[in-house]
Design a protein around this motif. Structure first.
Motif, mmCIF file in Angstrom:
data_model
loop_
_atom_site.group_PDB
_atom_site.id
_atom_site.type_symbol
_atom_site.label_atom_id
_atom_site.label_comp_id
_atom_site.label_asym_id
_atom_site.label_seq_id
_atom_site.Cartn_x
_atom_site.Cartn_y
_atom_site.Cartn_z
ATOM 1 N N LYS A 1 0.836 -1.208 0.000
ATOM 2 C CA LYS A 1 0.000 0.000 0.000
ATOM 3 C C LYS A 1 0.870 1.257 0.000
ATOM 4 O O LYS A 1 0.660 2.172 -0.798
ATOM 5 N N GLY B 1 2.863 1.731 -3.201
ATOM 6 C CA GLY B 1 1.976 2.258 -4.236
ATOM 7 C C GLY B 1 1.771 3.756 -4.100
ATOM 8 O O GLY B 1 1.742 4.483 -5.097
ATOM 9 N N ILE B 2 1.634 4.209 -2.864
ATOM 10 C CA ILE B 2 1.493 5.648 -2.630
ATOM 11 C C ILE B 2 2.758 6.368 -3.088
ATOM 12 O O ILE B 2 2.693 7.402 -3.762
ATOM 13 N N GLY C 1 4.867 5.285 -5.333
ATOM 14 C CA GLY C 1 4.924 5.150 -6.790
ATOM 15 C C GLY C 1 4.040 6.152 -7.521
ATOM 16 O O GLY C 1 4.313 6.511 -8.671
ATOM 17 N N SER C 2 2.983 6.616 -6.864
ATOM 18 C CA SER C 2 2.097 7.594 -7.501
ATOM 19 C C SER C 2 2.811 8.899 -7.801
ATOM 20 O O SER C 2 2.386 9.666 -8.670
ATOM 21 N N GLY D 1 3.734 9.214 -11.439
ATOM 22 C CA GLY D 1 2.628 9.622 -12.307
ATOM 23 C C GLY D 1 2.434 11.123 -12.297
ATOM 24 O O GLY D 1 2.249 11.755 -13.338
ATOM 25 N N VAL D 2 2.500 11.713 -11.112
ATOM 26 C CA VAL D 2 2.373 13.166 -10.988
ATOM 27 C C VAL D 2 3.511 13.857 -11.731
ATOM 28 O O VAL D 2 3.303 14.815 -12.478
#
Length: 171
Positions: A141, A144-145, A147-148, A151-152
């Motif tokens: 979890k 993943g946070i 890893g975001s 994307g930004v």
């Protein structure tokens, strides 16, 4: 909230937010570097008249960041994650300023290589910290946070790079 994993006391909600925010900001800065440089590089090359060396700043950065991933990962095992992460931030900031003061392609290539050392630290250690402070059940979890952030950076980086170079210049 979090399990007591590998001799780390459980994090309270406030401390968890602080740790995650700090790790995400450091990772965001390094991730922005990739996407902003891709946008600004044509203007930099034009300013420094170095078209024949176009790939070298990227290559120098990638080479040194890859080496620093391994080297500083081991050093963080010995001296602690926090100290090495702070060192990475300092290296990255100082060399970013030096890149902005570059007056030739050779200087830019050298400074980008040095910047890669800090970038490698900033790209690797946040994931190591997550692996260390969270139990295996929670780890995915929080990874993943983290890893975001990429994307930004991939969405906003080129936009910021264009706005910055068009408004204030590449330096």
């Amino acid at each position: 909230m979090t399990a007591n994993y590998e001799n780390h006391p459980p994090l309270g909600k406030k401390k968890l937010i602080m740790v995650m925010a700090g790790l995400m900001v450091g990772l965001l800065v390094a991730a922005f570097d990739y996407s902003i440089m891709g946008t600004t590089m044509p203007q930099i090359i034009n300013s420094l008249q170095g078209m024949e060396y176009y790939a070298w700043p990227f290559t120098a950065y990638m080479l040194t960041s890859t080496i620093s991933l391994i080297l500083f990962g081991k050093l963080s095992d010995i001296y602690g994650r926090k100290h090495v992460l702070i060192l990475g931030i300092i290296i990255f900031i100082v060399t970013s300023v030096l890149c902005g003061f570059s007056t030739s392609m050779l200087q830019l290539i050298i400074f980008r290589g040095l910047q890669g050392i800090g970038g490698g630290i900033l790209l690797s250690l946040p994931f190591t910290v997550i692996g260390e402070i969270f139990s295996p059940r929670e780890r995915a979890k929080y990874m993943g946070i983290l890893g975001s952030v990429f994307g930004v950076a991939d969405v906003l980086g080129p936009i910021l790079g264009g706005v910055i170079t068009d408004t204030w210049g590449w330096r």
